[in-house]
Write a protein that holds these residues in place. Structure first.
Motif, mmCIF file in Angstrom:
data_model
loop_
_atom_site.group_PDB
_atom_site.id
_atom_site.type_symbol
_atom_site.label_atom_id
_atom_site.label_comp_id
_atom_site.label_asym_id
_atom_site.label_seq_id
_atom_site.Cartn_x
_atom_site.Cartn_y
_atom_site.Cartn_z
ATOM 1 N N TYR A 167 3.360 7.263 7.655
ATOM 2 C CA TYR A 167 2.282 7.632 6.741
ATOM 3 C C TYR A 167 0.947 7.056 7.183
ATOM 4 O O TYR A 167 -0.096 7.658 6.985
ATOM 5 C CB TYR A 167 2.603 7.162 5.307
ATOM 6 N N SER A 168 1.000 5.885 7.809
ATOM 7 C CA SER A 168 -0.274 5.279 8.215
ATOM 8 C C SER A 168 -0.904 6.035 9.378
ATOM 9 O O SER A 168 -2.013 5.753 9.770
ATOM 10 C CB SER A 168 -0.048 3.811 8.588
ATOM 11 N N ARG A 169 -0.176 6.989 9.921
ATOM 12 C CA ARG A 169 -0.742 7.701 11.074
ATOM 13 C C ARG A 169 -1.038 9.165 10.753
ATOM 14 O O ARG A 169 -1.237 9.982 11.659
ATOM 15 C CB ARG A 169 0.236 7.612 12.242
ATOM 16 N N ASN A 185 0.859 -1.177 0.000
ATOM 17 C CA ASN A 185 0.000 0.000 0.000
ATOM 18 C C ASN A 185 0.896 1.227 0.000
ATOM 19 O O ASN A 185 1.371 1.670 1.041
ATOM 20 C CB ASN A 185 -0.876 -0.034 1.254
ATOM 21 N N ASP A 239 0.340 4.211 -0.444
ATOM 22 C CA ASP A 239 -0.154 5.425 0.177
ATOM 23 C C ASP A 239 0.196 5.469 1.660
ATOM 24 O O ASP A 239 0.274 6.522 2.264
ATOM 25 C CB ASP A 239 -1.672 5.510 -0.002
ATOM 26 N N LEU A 240 0.406 4.309 2.243
ATOM 27 C CA LEU A 240 0.740 4.257 3.672
ATOM 28 C C LEU A 240 2.242 4.074 3.881
ATOM 29 O O LEU A 240 2.675 3.514 4.871
ATOM 30 C CB LEU A 240 -0.034 3.134 4.351
ATOM 31 N N HIS A 281 -0.074 -5.088 1.753
ATOM 32 C CA HIS A 281 -1.503 -5.361 1.852
ATOM 33 C C HIS A 281 -1.678 -6.678 2.571
ATOM 34 O O HIS A 281 -0.830 -7.563 2.513
ATOM 35 C CB HIS A 281 -2.110 -5.498 0.436
ATOM 36 N N TRP A 318 9.415 0.039 12.362
ATOM 37 C CA TRP A 318 8.055 -0.299 11.914
ATOM 38 C C TRP A 318 7.229 -0.875 13.046
ATOM 39 O O TRP A 318 6.267 -1.615 12.816
ATOM 40 C CB TRP A 318 8.122 -1.295 10.750
ATOM 41 N N ILE A 325 3.344 -0.226 3.302
ATOM 42 C CA ILE A 325 3.031 -1.362 4.167
ATOM 43 C C ILE A 325 2.371 -2.431 3.309
ATOM 44 O O ILE A 325 1.525 -2.118 2.463
ATOM 45 C CB ILE A 325 2.086 -0.927 5.294
ATOM 46 N N ALA A 378 3.617 0.488 12.579
ATOM 47 C CA ALA A 378 3.096 0.448 11.222
ATOM 48 C C ALA A 378 2.996 -0.988 10.705
ATOM 49 O O ALA A 378 2.046 -1.337 10.007
ATOM 50 C CB ALA A 378 3.973 1.289 10.297
ATOM 51 N N ASP A 379 3.959 -1.837 11.015
ATOM 52 C CA ASP A 379 3.955 -3.209 10.515
ATOM 53 C C ASP A 379 4.507 -4.140 11.603
ATOM 54 O O ASP A 379 5.659 -4.540 11.564
ATOM 55 C CB ASP A 379 4.820 -3.282 9.241
#
Ligand SMILES: Nc1ncnc2c1ncn2[C@@H]1O[C@H](COP(=O)(O)OP(=O)(O)OP(=O)(O)O)[C@@H](O)[C@H]1O
Ligand SMILES: Nc1ncnc2c1ncn2[C@@H]1O[C@H](COP(=O)(O)OP(=O)(O)OP(=O)(O)O)[C@@H](O)[C@H]1O
Ligand SMILES: [Mg+2]
Ligand SMILES: [Mg+2]
Lengths: 352, 344, 395, 555, 338
Positions: free
Chosen positions: D284-286, B83, B85-86, B91, B305, B89, B308-309
């Motif tokens: 970015y996810s935040r 993804n 946009d994030l 999918h 991460w 990360i 985030a991950d």
């Protein structure tokens, strides 16, 4: 032999077992003996026969380890094994004390000799440090350390071997204990120093009227020091009685073996050394029957396979009720007189 | 399984004069090493750790082959599975776990995490093992020489140890990294047979190995020296001299076999220490450079991460911890097994 | 069976006519003591052995006794050339090996071997018995490789070990058995002289006899001369027809067994003997009468002047501090280093050594008088000083 | 350029005076506070907004034109030029003072300018422009014959080029310099300096303020410093700086992670903080969580890769073309954080620079490369196949490493065999060596002031860059030869800025034909700031970074 | 004893000299040109030559070392240019003795840099040292006393796991979660005692110190456990029990005392090493200590700072070695009195 109110120390059926990865080590298996005040008992036996383990048990040193201790150890009327750890601790060093074999390793290298001795006094007496020091000086003086006021602040490594052992004795006796256990107190010492230490022990015993258990390899030491002697083999007593009796009329082949395998400074130079064949048994799987049978040259003189199957009881022999032995041999006295004595002490035959 | 030594003393050995025990056939004894191995085998935790370590070693050896035949693809990009946009990360659940990517993908480029972790062992373990080997080699040689020779040689080696230890290791590591790697790649690689050092991964790896061993040997030398000093005083050395043994024989036949045990223990404990060290070095940007996977490189990336991950964050950490702990326990087990005293 | 055993291990008897295989003359072994200062210079010497002389006949045994640290082991090690002596001569079969170079030492190695005290550290734990016992053969290339094993097994048999156990490791054996392995190794080269440094003192009482008997057997069978070092006076008495007593790096008395044990002339020997606990005392009870020595053995770095024993000696007089007593021959095979030698309770009132040392009774040098005998010579003279008469007599 | 992001210029609310603001420098320390030595955008902007005033400066504006048009600051006007831009004159205001109360004089300006010539002491700054333009002869060593105010060699040469007449300072050029005021507003190298306080090298972190804030105590490298109000600054003389907070704390050394975690956690001092560090992709996810604290703006910087013209492979134009076609901008961008972080670039010149044109050589290639053309070109490439190349880049961060491996993957797909060579500390010292052993390298640049003339010549004019021991900023060792040199000279000579821009575009086109570089992307700034910050704006006048001139804090 | 210390000190000085020569040799052999770095990015050959001259990099190896050594005793000027001394003396940086060099990149004498950063590193080292020694020894003793139990296994296991993770990992997690996300403690920022008082100072050091302590503690737990177990089996401990001493006295006064000696030795050297800055921890927490200085100096290949730091840290280790040896003698009467 003992006064009416019973012996000072009486050990009954003492058992000390160590569970290990390979099985249970039966270090002491049913040991019994008694000791009166002012008396000395000598414990002899080969390495690993359970001498130290038994004496440690009296002191309660196996507490807190995995060792299984059972039986009765009655000291001055109290069964030590029934006491709590704390009660036992309070008796340790006060009523029973121990003198170890290697005084260098048995003393802490970082504390002064005086400190370590005073510590033993302080823990059992509610006195000032100063008083403890004075008492320590007194004890050092008593055990024959020259210039004790100068040596009190020395470290153990600055003492010679003999002096260290004296200091150990001072530490053991500072609380005037009723029972002293001396575990090979002179093995690491030279003969002349050994003589000094033994003299000292005897003098002190007379002075304090304490009971002494002396553990040794040296039958000579036993002969000169002990009233009673206890011969141990594979965790058990195999012969027990008054020293004079046991050493002049031994009734057990193992005792014969001990006597015959060391030469004698005064005896006939032609006397042979008769070794005990083989090696001490494993305490994990002690031989069946009489533990000594695999090494016993007189086995054939016992009918059937009694020796290999049946453990002989510790019973009085021909020398009276005080002298017990653990052997199936029918007439050990005769055997000793005719077969053993001529070999090892031919010069004594005439006298006898 | 162990036959207690005391039992043998009691029965297996015929007592003097007893001729009845004429055992037929050869009776082979068990060497101290064999006994130690038996003790080691009896320890469950050590054995589990040993299997884990073996697995790690296996992964290290097998990974390059698996990469070659295409089963593993540590550098293959799967950006389409991310993804963007994030921040890239993967999918899907658990960092993009799927049949083709059992441990998911790395964020950013979408590389296969299993491939990378497995392949990282090749480098991390390669560095740790080579480093250990060289460290131990230097340490043992200097230790034996100084321990046995004593006097001037001993003093010189001692000063050399002091000198080595006085260098601030991490600083030297930092300061020497760039120039040394440059030197290796430029000049050293021109030497015959050393052409492969032109490869940056190998050059960087070699640098780490050099630093680890250059600063790691003194303790080994000290341990060995101490051992040799005590062995030198044992009577069997005098016995050997008395039967006319040469110096060579004394060193290699009498002394060396007796220092193996502490060396082995030290070696097994050095490996995990060096694995950790490699990971720490990579934080400072020293050592094999990303994107080549080493435990340190992966960990350094994964640690940012955390939220985030989380899968990507946890897995490398677990693998590192497991590896280091396993190797350490093997070392501890070896120590206990080789030194029966600690068993009591 | 017992009879057989008894006969087999008969103690060796003194053979006064045996040719000397070893002559030690004025042996000195000093170890440097270094300072802790800026420069680690030598600040003193441990005079571990200082002027020891004796003679050992082929196939005979000489016992060396004395307290801990008196230099027994050092003497033994110097003789086996594990140490290079500081001074003196060690004549083995007439050849002085005290200063022989390490290279020329190798053939000597075959003739002089040693048995060590500690059966646990004297065997390499990583070698099999076969390797340990076979090593001498390998090193000296005595037999072809395939003949080593049979030879090893042969010798194992001799020392009473199961020859099949050649590929076992030392830890699988008991102390006594290990000592046998050590003996086997020493025997492998068929030495003429064996230095046994406290060979039984680390062993259990019940095992000691096994080893002592074995040594006696071996001596008899191979005619090996023994230098038998021990601190156990009884064992030495049992084993050796001739015994030397050491004190602080010196021999204070040397004599045949009978003389030394029944008529010791040196106060130290007397004290030593009286200190040994005796089993026979059991019949009497209580302690034996003994001579009580006070104090500790002085340091060998700063030994007392004159007679080294004087600090603990009840007989010590002025002369003892000034003049070192020579090892004076007072019997056919009896030497003693004392100014006042004599049986217990019969020490002379005046020093007997004044003439020999060229001093007066107080130890002051008398002008014009010189020592008239050669001190420190190994072996015995045909004439000696008769203490009763004060005259030199002969056999 | 300008704002084209989600939140554009950020919050426009007016702040009130007071409070303590923090600026997070991040892991990249300030190397110089010496105005003549500064060359990093962030420091040029921040110092200009807080404590260094120049003759002219940019107003705080988000408008691409207004934000890059100088207005008077310490000078009374924006300067007058004579001889078609060969002579520039400025008059210094007479009501401005240094922090110690002394008046700022024309001589201070002249002295400041002279410091640029002390090339052994005043190192690191953009003095090159002065060497190119100012009317001082060049010596044999390629350096001006004037050796600066410390050695004073050739002082008369300087005094002729830069002279004071009362409050008026005159700069004489060798050739016309039409956008000279912009260079003054963008850089700090012609700021005034106090001769009496100059300790040369040791003045590197000395700040002699003439703006609203002055350094409180010392600047500590790696930690930062604290700025407090300068009482000798008169707000009436200054139209640009609002100077709202009472203090500005500069903090160095924090990682992006630490800074951004704190912004998001909205706790502690970070609430009053702004930073120049870009948001790492891990955050970015935040972004939703951040709400209004998030700003996004396209930066004036462009990143590109440079084939090394000295490498055996890329000597050959076909090989360079193959590389050009093989380059996958999308993969590179994705690895670095995706579209939010970068937008594809089609020239080394940023679109915000006047006169920007898409470079034809790169405009038609798909963003993810053209593998077929790449393979075709590679087939003609003279290097032995597979074409082994080494990509040396400034590594050391996980993101840069990821981007490099993405690029490698694309190149390898086309038939190259790429070796990655990330360098951290040694990066510049390695690639600046003309004989360095790499085939491709990475670079990034933003115009010093809005003129292609501050992009192309600094990067590709071999005459000012390449010497026997260094390639300056021309990391690809590109030598345009007489043709390109002439084009550059012509563009320089053109005094009409619009015409000049198109001439520059021509040079860029030529560079594209030669594949002197391969553009990758334009960085997009993703920022967060503290929740108590007011007046936050990513102005054009401060290169898209937060404009400290207008920022305030709420308590 | 005094002679012994003097002897060790002299040996230490000799070691330092050799060490500094080796350091110079190592950096001198480096293929990286320090002048290039000092000169900056836009640097022409002429500028570089000037820079090299002003820093003395143009001298040969021995001359450079000689100047350095001289600087340590009498100080140095940068650049050492007689002409400049006349025209612009104010631009000459004087580096007073003991001069460890002058950093052109940081425009400061190395001595000043060290003075600035040293307190930070020392603070971290002291607090971390306290944590790990107290924690490590305590837990080690507990593990030894509870040998074989779950507590023992747990402690040893935990210390192993913690040891497995590199410091940066632990540090970053502590920073991210404990300080920032959970906000249990403020984000660590070094506060000198003069500013924040003891509590401020201490609390600012909490996380970095814990990070470091965790790493070291792992080793100390295991080490202490092993040593205590060993000394518990010593004869003198048996003697102490036979005297009837309480368990606590036996454990702490007798068993631990002996075990402490090797621990103290190790700890002394570890501490000395740490004084030179915990490079990773300081980087993670952005603490302006020697370690961070080293990293920064390394980034721009600031040779004088690097060399100065290396030599300074070496002298720490050498001095610590001497102290530890002396301490050892003080602790162990067998060494002291023989
Ligand atoms: N903690 C223990 N765990 C297991 N076995 C033990 C332990 N302590 C002693 N033993 C075993 O118990 C046996 C008796 O030991 P003990 O120390 O009492 O012998 P000893 O007669 O005193 O011998 P020595 O004369 O050598 O002192 C030995 O076989 C020993 O190995
Ligand atoms: N290598 C050596 N360096 C220094 N001194 C030594 C050395 N070897 C022995 N000594 C000293 O020499 C003296 C005699 O030692 P030696 O070992 O010969 O005595 P010993 O009679 O064998 O004693 P023990 O009965 O204890 O074995 C001792 O004081 C000893 O400390
Ligand atoms: Mg015992
Ligand atoms: Mg000896």
């Amino acid at each position: 032999m003992h006064s009416n109110d019973g012996p000072y120390l009486s050990v009954e059926d003492l058992v000390v077992h160590f569970p290990t990865a390979d099985g249970i080590v039966k270090a002491t298996d049913g040991l019994s003996f008694t000791l009166g005040r002012g008396k000395t008992i000598g414990v002899v036996g080969e390495s690993g026969s359970g001498k130290s383990v038994s004496s440690s048990a009296i002191l309660g040193l196996h507490r807190g380890s995995s060792a299984q201790v059972s039986g009765r150890i009655v000291l001055g009327g109290t069964d030590l094994l029934m006491l709590s750890d704390e009660e036992m601790r309070l008796r340790r060093g006060k009523e029973v004390s121990m003198i170890f074999q290697d005084p260098l390793s048995a003393m802490h290298p970082y504390y002064t000799v005086g400190n370590q001795i005073a510590e033993a006094y302080l823990v059992h007496n509610d006195v000032s440090k100063k008083a403890a020091r004075a008492r320590t000086l007194e004890m050092l003086e008593r055990v024959g350390i020259p210039q004790p006021d100068r040596r009190i602040d020395d470290y153990p490594h600055q003492f010679s071997g003999g002096m260290r052992q004296r200091a150990m004795i001072a530490m053991g006796l500072i609380n005037d204990p009723g029972l002293i256990i001396a575990d090979e107190p002179t093995t690491a010492l030279d003969v002349t120093v050994q003589a000094q230490i033994l003299d000292l022990l005897q003098d002190l015993q007379r002075e304090f009227n304490s009971a002494i258990i002396i553990i040794t390899h040296d039958l000579g030491v036993v002969a000169e020091m002990a009233d009673d002697v206890l011969v141990m083999y594979a965790g058990r007593a195999v012969e027990y009685g008054p020293t004079k009796d046991v050493l002049t009329h031994p009734q057990m082949p193992y005792t014969w073996g001990l006597l015959s395998s060391v030469p004698d400074v005064q005896g006939d130079t032609n006397a042979a050394l008769i070794p005990i064949p083989g090696n001490p048994p494993s305490l994990l799987n002690p031989p069946t029957g009489c533990a000594f049978h695999p090494r016993c040259v007189h086995r054939s003189k016992v009918p059937a396979d009694l020796c290999t199957t049946t453990l002989p009881e510790l019973l009085p022999g021909s020398q009276g009720p005080g002298h017990t032995k653990r052997c199936h041999l029918a007439d050990p006295d005769e055997l000793y007189r005719t077969e053993i004595l001529p070999e090892i002490m031919p010069d004594l035959i005439v006298e006898d | 399984m162990t036959i207690p030594a005391s039992e043998m003393e009691g029965h297996a050995v015929p007592p003097l004069g007893e001729s009845e025990e004429g055992v037929a056939g050869k009776v082979a004894g068990r060497s101290p090493t064999q006994l130690a191995m038996a003790r080691f085998r009896a320890d469950k935790l050590s054995m589990i750790s040993f299997y884990v370590s073996c697995f790690v070693v296996f992964a290290a050896v097998a990974s390059p082959i698996l990469v070659k035949i295409g089963v593993f693809d540590p550098d293959g990009l799967n950006q389409d599975k991310l993804n963007t946009d994030l921040g890239g990360i993967p999918h899907g659940a658990f960092g993009g776990v799927s049949w083709s990517h059992p441990l998911g993908l790395t964020p950013g480029n979408g590389e296969d995490l299993l491939s990378r972790l497995s392949f990282s062992m090749t480098y991390s373990l390669g560095i740790a093992l080579t480093g250990t080997l060289i460290t131990v080699l230097i340490g043992v040689v200097l230790g034996i020489i100084s321990g046995f020779s004593g006097g001037f040689v001993d003093a010189t080696v001692g000063r050399f140890i002091d000198l080595t230890l006085s260098f601030p290791q991490t600083m030297m590591l930092l300061a020497l990294a760039a120039p040394t790697v440059l030197l290796i790649r430029k000049d050293v690689s021109e030497l015959p047979l050393l052409g492969f050092l032109e490869n940056p991964d190998l050059a960087n790896g070699l640098f780490v190995v050099i630093i680890l061993s250059a600063f790691g040997w003194p303790p080994v030398a000290r341990v060995v020296r101490g051992q040799v000093l005590s062995i030198r005083e044992r009577e069997f050395i005098e016995a050997a001299k008395l039967i006319g043994a040469s110096r060579k024989r004394l060193y290699f036949k009498e002394v060396l076999p007796n220092v193996w045990a502490p060396i082995l223990v030290y070696t097994t404990l050095l490996i995990p220490a060096y694995i950790s060290a490699e990971a720490a070095f990579s934080f400072l940007g020293v050592g094999i450079k990303p994107p080549t996977p080493t435990l340190g490189n992966i960990l350094r990336d994964s640690v940012s991460w955390t939220t985030a991950d989380p899968t990507y964050f946890f897995l490398p950490g677990i693998v590192l911890a497991l590896t280091v702990v396993a190797f350490n326990l093997v070392g501890d087990g070896a120590r206990d097994a080789l030194d029966p005293k600690t068993h009591r | 069976m017992e009879e057989l055993v008894a006969e087999a291990h008969a103690p060796s008897q003194l053979n006064p006519d045996a040719a000397p295989i070893l002559e030690v003359e004025n042996l000195q072994m000093y170890f440097p003591v270094r300072s802790h200062g800026l420069v680690r210079r030598v600040v003193g010497q441990v005079q571990a052995v200082d002027g020891v002389s004796f003679q050992l006949g082929a196939g005979s045994s000489l016992g060396l006794v004395g307290e801990s640290g008196c230099g027994k082991s050092t003497t033994g090690r110097a003789i086996t050339r594990l140490y290079e002596p500081t001074g003196g001569a060690i004549r083995f079969e007439g050849k002085d090996i005290a200063r022989i170079s390490p290279k020329n030492l190798k053939p000597i190695r075959r003739d002089i071997q040693m048995i060590f005290q500690d059966p646990y550290t004297s065997l390499n734990p990583r070698h099999t018995v076969g390797t340990i016992v076979g090593a001498p053969l390998e090193i000296h290339n005595l037999v072809p490789k395939d003949k080593v094993l049979p030879r090893v097994q042969e010798i194992l048999e001799v020392v009473g070990l199961n020859p099949e156990h050649y590929n076992r490791y030392p830890h699988e054996f008991s102390g006594g058995q290990r000592q046998r392995i050590g003996i086997a190794r020493a025997l492998m080269l068929q030495p003429k002289l064996l230095v046994a440094d406290e060979p039984v003192s680390a062993l259990d009482v019940s095992i000691q006899a096994q080893v002592v008997n074995l040594l006696q057997d071996v001596q008899k069978e191979f005619g090996i001369a023994f230098l038998f070092i021990a601190h156990d006076l009884a064992i030495v008495r049992h084993f050796c027809p001739e015994i030397a007593v050491m004190y602080l790096g010196k021999i204070v008395e040397i004599a045949d067994r009978e003389t030394l044990y029944s008529r010791p002339h040196h106060p130290y020997t007397q004290a030593l003997l009286s200190a040994v606990p005796d089993v026979r005392q059991a019949a009497v009870g209580g302690r034996r009468e003994r001579i009580r020595l006070t104090g500790d053995v002085p340091s060998p770095i700063n030994p007392p002047s004159g007679c080294r024993f004087r600090t603990r000696c009840s007989l010590a007089k002025e002369i003892c501090a000034k003049v070192e007593p020579p090892l004076l021959q007072v019997g056919a095979r009896h030497k003693v280093a004392c100014h006042f030698p004599g049986e217990l309770g019969h020490a002379p009132q005046t020093p007997v050594t004044t003439g020999i040392c060229g001093v007066d009774a107080q130890g002051n040098t008398v002008a014009g008088q010189t020592a008239d005998i050669q001190l420190n010579a190994p072996g015995y003279d045909t004439t000696w000083l008769d203490l009763a008469t004060g005259q030199r007599t002969g056999a | 350029g300008g704002s084209d992001g989600d939140n554009g210029g950020g919050s426009k609310s007016e702040g009130t005076a007071g409070g303590n603001a923090i600026f997070y420098n991040g892991v990249r320390n300030t190397e110089h506070w010496d105005p003549q030595r500064m060359y990093i955008g962030r420091d040029l902007n921040n110092s200009g907004r807080l404590f260094y005033r120049s003759l002219v400066a940019y107003p705080a504006s988000n408008d691409p034109v207004k934000g890059t048009t100088p207005i008077p600051d310490l000078a009374t006007d924006t300067g007058t030029s004579e001889e078609a831009g060969k002579v520039w004159k400025f008059t210094v205001r007479d009501d401005v003072k240094w922090e110690d109360g002394k008046a700022i004089t024309c001589e201070d300006f002249a002295y400041g300018a002279s410091r640029n010539f002390a090339t052994d002491v005043i190192i690191g700054g953009p003095a090159n422009y002065l060497f190119t333009y100012l009317d001082i002869p060049t010596g044999k060593d390629g350096l001006p014959e004037y050796k600066g105010p410390f050695k004073k060699t050739g002082q008369d040469l300087f005094d002729k080029a830069v002279s004071c007449d009362g409050n008026t300072i005159t700069y004489k050029m060798k050739k016309p310099w039409p956008d000279f005021p912009q260079s003054i507003a963008s850089l700090r190298y012609l700021d005034p300096y106090r001769a009496d306080l100059d300790k040369g090298d040791a003045s590197n972190f000395q700040i002699i303020s003439n703006g609203p804030y002055k350094l409180d105590g010392k600047w500590t490298e790696g930690t930062g410093g604290k700025f407090v109000r300068n009482t000798n600054w008169d707000a009436k003389t200054d139209t640009i700086r609002k100077a709202l907070p009472d203090t500005w704390q500069f903090k160095e050394g924090d990682t992006e992670e630490t800074i951004y975690e704190q912004f998001l956690a909205k706790t502690g001092d970070a609430n009053f903080g702004v930073t120049e560090r870009r948001m790492p992709p891990t955050f970015y996810s935040r972004i939703a969580e951040a709400g209004k604290l998030y700003t996004k703006v396209e930066s004036p910087f462009v990143d590109y890769v440079l084939p090394n013209f000295n490498s055996p492979v890329f000597k050959d134009i076909k090989c360079r073309e193959a590389l050009k076609f093989a380059t996958d901008k999308t993969a590179w961008i994705n690895a670095g954080g995706g579209e939010r972080a970068f937008t594809p670039a089609y020239s080394a010149v940023n679109p915000s620079v006047p006169g920007y044109e898409k470079n034809a050589a790169f405009g038609d290639i798909p963003d993810n490369g053209d593998i077929e053309q790449a393979k075709a070109a590679l087939a003609e490439c003279s290097a032995p196949k597979p074409v082994k190349i080494k990509f040396t880049y400034s590594g050391g961060t996980p993101t840069s490493d990821k981007q490099a491996s993405a690029l490698k993957a694309a190149w390898d797909k086309a038939g190259f065999k790429t070796e990655l060579d990330p360098l951290a500390d040694t990066y510049y010292s390695v690639i600046q060596k003309p004989d360095a052993d790499f085939d491709v390298t990475w670079g990034g640049w933003g115009a010093d002031w809005p003129s292609i003339g501050t992009v192309i010549p600094p990067l590709f004019d071999s005459r000012i860059n390449i010497t026997p021991s260094s390639n300056g900023n021309d990391y690809g060792n590109y030598k345009g030869g007489p043709e390109v040199d002439a084009m550059i000279d012509a563009a320089y000579a053109e005094t009409d800025l619009t015409k000049a821009a198109s001439l520059w575009a021509g040079v860029d086109a030529k560079l594209g034909e030669d594949v002197a570089y391969i553009p990758l992307e334009i960085t997009i700034f993703n920022f967060l700031h503290g929740s108590k910050i007011t007046g936050y704006s990513n102005n054009v006048s401060t290169n898209g970074y937060a404009d400290l001139a207008t920022i305030g804090v709420t308590k | 004893m005094v002679a012994y210390i003097i002897r060790r000190l002299i040996a230490g000085v000799v070691l330092l000299v050799v060490m500094s020569i080796v350091t110079f040799a190592l950096f001198f052999a480096s293929p990286i040109d320090p002048a290039q770095f000092a000169c900056g990015k836009n640097c022409s050959p002429a500028m570089k030559a000037q820079t090299a001259a002003s820093m003395g990099y143009d001298d040969n190896f021995f001359a450079q070392w000689g100047k350095f050594a001289k600087g340590v005793f009498v100080g140095r000027d940068f650049p050492d240019d007689p002409k400049l001394k006349i025209t612009a003396p104010e631009t000459i940086a004087h580096c007073a003795a003991p001069c460890l060099g002058y950093s052109k990149e940081r425009t400061s004498t190395v001595t000043d840099l060290i003075k600035q950063t040293m307190p930070v590193s020392l603070s971290i080292a002291v607090v971390a040292f306290a944590f790990w020694i107290i924690g490590g020894v305590l837990l080690g003793v507990i593990a030894a006393l509870k040998r074989g139990t779950l507590i023992d296994r747990g402690l040893v296991g935990l210390s192993l796991v913690l040891y497995a993770f590199p410091t940066f990992f632990i540090g970053l997690l502590l920073l991210k979660f404990v300080a920032i996300q959970w906000n249990w403690v403020p984000v660590p920022e070094y506060t000198p005692i003069a500013e924040g008082g003891i509590t401020g100072w201490l609390s600012s050091l909490l996380l970095p110190a814990i990070t470091l302590a965790v790493f070291f503690m792992a080793g100390y737990v295991r080490m202490t456990r092993a040593f205590v177990l060993e000394s518990l089996s010593e004869d003198y401990v048996r003697t102490a029990r036979a005297k009837g001493l309480p368990k606590r006295t036996v454990t702490f006064k007798h068993a631990l005392r002996a075990a402490l000696t090797p621990i103290v030795t190790m700890a002394g050297l570890d501490f000395a090493g740490l004084m030179g800055g915990a490079i990773i921890t300081e980087s993670v927490f952005n603490y302006p200590g020697l370690g961070k200085l080293a990293v920064a100096a390394n980034t721009d290949f600031d040779l004088p700072t690097l060399v100065g730091l290396v030599i300074l840290l070496a002298s720490f280790v050498i001095i610590a070695n001497i102290i530890v040896d002396v301490l050892y003698a003080v602790i162990d009467p067998r060494v002291r009195l023989s």
